[in-house]
Design a protein around this motif. Structure first.
Motif, PDB file in Angstrom:
ATOM      1  N   PRO A 194       0.802  -1.233   0.000  1.00 58.53           N
ATOM      2  CA  PRO A 194       0.000   0.000   0.000  1.00 58.53           C
ATOM      3  C   PRO A 194       0.832   1.278   0.000  1.00 58.53           C
ATOM      4  N   SER A 195       1.888   1.318   0.802  1.00 62.81           N
ATOM      5  CA  SER A 195       2.717   2.534   0.857  1.00 62.81           C
ATOM      6  C   SER A 195       3.319   2.863  -0.497  1.00 62.81           C
ATOM      7  N   GLY A 196       3.690   1.839  -1.242  1.00 63.74           N
ATOM      8  CA  GLY A 196       4.310   2.055  -2.542  1.00 63.74           C
ATOM      9  C   GLY A 196       3.327   2.344  -3.654  1.00 63.74           C
ATOM     10  N   ALA A 197       2.044   2.145  -3.360  1.00 64.24           N
ATOM     11  CA  ALA A 197       1.018   2.291  -4.397  1.00 64.24           C
ATOM     12  C   ALA A 197       0.381   3.669  -4.437  1.00 64.24           C
ATOM     13  N   VAL A 198       0.734   4.563  -3.505  1.00 69.80           N
ATOM     14  CA  VAL A 198       0.015   5.833  -3.443  1.00 69.80           C
ATOM     15  C   VAL A 198       0.164   6.701  -4.697  1.00 69.80           C
ATOM     16  N   PRO A 199       1.326   6.743  -5.372  1.00 65.02           N
ATOM     17  CA  PRO A 199       1.364   7.525  -6.616  1.00 65.02           C
ATOM     18  C   PRO A 199       0.437   6.952  -7.689  1.00 65.02           C
ATOM     19  N   LEU A 200       0.396   5.624  -7.776  1.00 64.94           N
ATOM     20  CA  LEU A 200      -0.527   4.988  -8.717  1.00 64.94           C
ATOM     21  C   LEU A 200      -1.959   5.276  -8.330  1.00 64.94           C
ATOM     22  N   ALA A 201      -2.254   5.258  -7.034  1.00 68.01           N
ATOM     23  CA  ALA A 201      -3.600   5.574  -6.557  1.00 68.01           C
ATOM     24  C   ALA A 201      -4.015   6.976  -6.980  1.00 68.01           C
ATOM     25  N   ALA A 202      -3.085   7.926  -6.876  1.00 63.76           N
ATOM     26  CA  ALA A 202      -3.383   9.309  -7.258  1.00 63.76           C
ATOM     27  C   ALA A 202      -3.721   9.405  -8.737  1.00 63.76           C
ATOM     28  N   LEU A 203      -3.008   8.650  -9.561  1.00 61.56           N
ATOM     29  CA  LEU A 203      -3.253   8.686 -11.007  1.00 61.56           C
ATOM     30  C   LEU A 203      -4.580   8.026 -11.353  1.00 61.56           C
ATOM     31  N   LEU A 204      -4.850   6.872 -10.762  1.00 57.03           N
ATOM     32  CA  LEU A 204      -6.098   6.166 -11.056  1.00 57.03           C
ATOM     33  C   LEU A 204      -7.319   6.958 -10.602  1.00 57.03           C
ATOM     34  N   GLY A 214      -2.441  14.289 -21.643  1.00 55.21           N
ATOM     35  CA  GLY A 214      -1.480  14.748 -22.637  1.00 55.21           C
ATOM     36  C   GLY A 214      -0.045  14.812 -22.141  1.00 55.21           C
ATOM     37  N   GLN A 215       0.193  14.414 -20.905  1.00 50.85           N
ATOM     38  CA  GLN A 215       1.528  14.526 -20.321  1.00 50.85           C
ATOM     39  C   GLN A 215       2.322  13.219 -20.380  1.00 50.85           C
ATOM     40  N   VAL A 216       3.629  13.359 -20.188  1.00 51.64           N
ATOM     41  CA  VAL A 216       4.499  12.226 -19.869  1.00 51.64           C
ATOM     42  C   VAL A 216       4.682  12.257 -18.356  1.00 51.64           C
ATOM     43  N   VAL A 217       4.363  11.149 -17.697  1.00 50.07           N
ATOM     44  CA  VAL A 217       4.346  11.111 -16.233  1.00 50.07           C
ATOM     45  C   VAL A 217       5.252  10.003 -15.713  1.00 50.07           C
ATOM     46  N   GLY A 218       6.075  10.339 -14.746  1.00 48.60           N
ATOM     47  CA  GLY A 218       6.860   9.343 -14.039  1.00 48.60           C
ATOM     48  C   GLY A 218       6.286   9.170 -12.647  1.00 48.60           C
ATOM     49  N   ALA A 219       6.262   7.936 -12.154  1.00 46.43           N
ATOM     50  CA  ALA A 219       5.731   7.682 -10.815  1.00 46.43           C
ATOM     51  C   ALA A 219       6.568   6.602 -10.135  1.00 46.43           C
ATOM     52  N   MET A 220       6.908   6.854  -8.887  1.00 44.04           N
ATOM     53  CA  MET A 220       7.690   5.902  -8.114  1.00 44.04           C
ATOM     54  C   MET A 220       6.770   4.895  -7.425  1.00 44.04           C
ATOM     55  N   VAL A 221       6.859   3.643  -7.831  1.00 42.83           N
ATOM     56  CA  VAL A 221       6.188   2.554  -7.127  1.00 42.83           C
ATOM     57  C   VAL A 221       7.265   1.954  -6.230  1.00 42.83           C
ATOM     58  N   SER A 222       7.226   2.321  -4.956  1.00 48.43           N
ATOM     59  CA  SER A 222       8.441   2.248  -4.141  1.00 48.43           C
ATOM     60  C   SER A 222       8.758   0.906  -3.499  1.00 48.43           C
ATOM     61  N   GLY A 223       7.771   0.018  -3.346  1.00 46.39           N
ATOM     62  CA  GLY A 223       8.085  -1.244  -2.698  1.00 46.39           C
ATOM     63  C   GLY A 223       6.986  -2.275  -2.803  1.00 46.39           C
ATOM     64  N   GLY A 224       7.323  -3.517  -2.483  1.00 45.00           N
ATOM     65  CA  GLY A 224       6.362  -4.608  -2.597  1.00 45.00           C
ATOM     66  C   GLY A 224       6.326  -5.533  -1.398  1.00 45.00           C
ATOM     67  N   ASN A 225       6.755  -5.040  -0.226  1.00 37.36           N
ATOM     68  CA  ASN A 225       6.794  -5.889   0.967  1.00 37.36           C
ATOM     69  C   ASN A 225       5.489  -5.798   1.739  1.00 37.36           C
ATOM     70  N   VAL A 226       4.497  -6.489   1.229  1.00 39.57           N
ATOM     71  CA  VAL A 226       3.164  -6.456   1.841  1.00 39.57           C
ATOM     72  C   VAL A 226       2.891  -7.781   2.532  1.00 39.57           C
ATOM     73  N   ASP A 227       2.206  -7.686   3.661  1.00 32.76           N
ATOM     74  CA  ASP A 227       1.821  -8.887   4.387  1.00 32.76           C
ATOM     75  C   ASP A 227       0.916  -9.756   3.503  1.00 32.76           C
TER      76      ASP A 227
END
Length: 324
Positions: free
Chosen positions: A284-294, A302-315
């Motif tokens: 969840p912590s790593g998904a917040v930029p994706l959440a903002a976009l969705l 019309g933009q080029v967008v970079g987003a940091m998906v920062s981690g995958g250590n989920v229970d």
């Protein structure tokens, strides 16, 4: 006045971690592009060593420790990803590591930190002063305290993720218009901001935080650091720092356009989307930029967008409920 890192320090960090940290890919999705109306490039740090970007800064910091101090060791504080990054970097470099972790940190993160050879000391996130605990342990042993974000070499190391993103975009003839970065203490944001501003000074950089823990968004709006009133209670367990770091905010304030806030439900949707559409396991912590976009929290048509998906250590148990 404290010395702050620059883009040149991020470049030096890239040299230090080369061949040890993984160069993670930029992931794209036709469906995500259709939803946002943009060309979105996600930096897939769940594929990084230890499952998050934190290994970058940890290794860059620990690699600077003199040979005669390695046996004395380091002390770090973390809810999980910094813990694993420091533990693994210490193991690779032959350094003793003691990690303070909150009792409510995901079991998977605690187990992996211990498996990497670190001594794990648990604390109560609501009641205990983890920084005082770390200082006491370090003072008793003469150990080096390795902060999770408010550190010159930590920021520079995290910035290598942004540097790689920029190099890969430039190789495709692209320049980002917007860059979204998840944010707790601000170390990743600071490093990425330095790397992006060097190559794309016109790009707008945004912090992204979960609702109720938007200290960066409020700090940027007010022009000074402000604290969260809550210390726990979010699915984003890695984004619960009390307030922006002193050093990180000094870097971020002139470089970041503003802060974006997402809801818990939007984060859950993003975790599920990443699994189903991108075939990525994202915490969840790593998904917040994706959440903002969705969720359309930022108009990027019309933009080029970079987003940091920062981690995958989920229970695993939590993840199962999010993707069910």
């Amino acid at each position: 006045m404290a010395v702050l890192p620059t883009a040149a320090d991020v470049a030096e960090a890239a040299r230090v971690i080369a061949g040890v940290a993984r160069r993670t890919p930029l992931v794209t999705s036709h469906e995500l592009d259709a939803i946002t109306g943009a060309r979105v490039f996600l930096k897939a740090e769940p594929l990084q060593r230890t499952g998050s970007f934190k290994f970058r800064g940890a290794y860059n910091r620990l690699a600077r420790i003199p040979e005669d101090r390695k046996a004395i060791g380091v002390v770090a504080m973390s809810s999980g990803n910094h813990a694993q990054g420091v533990a693994t970097a210490a193991q690779l470099l032959g350094i003793r590591a003691t990690i303070l972790m909150p009792k409510d940190a995901p079991a998977l993160k605690r187990e992996r930190t211990a498996a990497a050879g670190a001594e794990v000391v648990l604390f109560d996130r609501e009641k205990d002063d983890r920084e005082a605990m770390a200082r006491d342990i370090a003072a008793a042993r003469g150990a080096v305290v390795v902060p999770p974000y408010d550190d010159f070499h930590i920021m520079a190391g995290q910035g290598t993720a942004g540097r790689e993103m920029m190099e890969d975009l430039v190789a495709q003839g692209l320049t980002p218009d917007s860059v979204l970065v998840c944010c707790s203490g601000g170390g990743l944001l600071a490093g990425v901001a330095l790397a992006v501003a060097e190559k794309a000074p016109g790009a707008k950089i945004y912090s992204v935080e979960p609702e109720g823990f938007e200290d960066h968004a409020r700090s940027f709006a007010g022009g000074e650091r402000v604290a969260n009133t809550r210390r726990a209670g979010s699915i984003c367990d890695g984004l619960l720092a009390a307030m922006p770091g002193e050093l990180t905010f000094a870097v971020n304030k002139p470089l970041v356009a503003g802060g974006i806030v997402v809801s818990e439900d939007e984060v859950k949707r993003a975790v599920s989307f990443a699994f189903r559409e991108l075939k990525l396991v994202v915490e969840p912590s790593g998904a917040v930029p994706l959440a903002a976009l969705l969720a359309g929290r930022l108009d990027v048509k019309g933009q080029v967008v970079g987003a940091m998906v920062s981690g995958g250590n989920v229970d695993p148990a939590l993840f199962a409920t999010l993707v069910a």
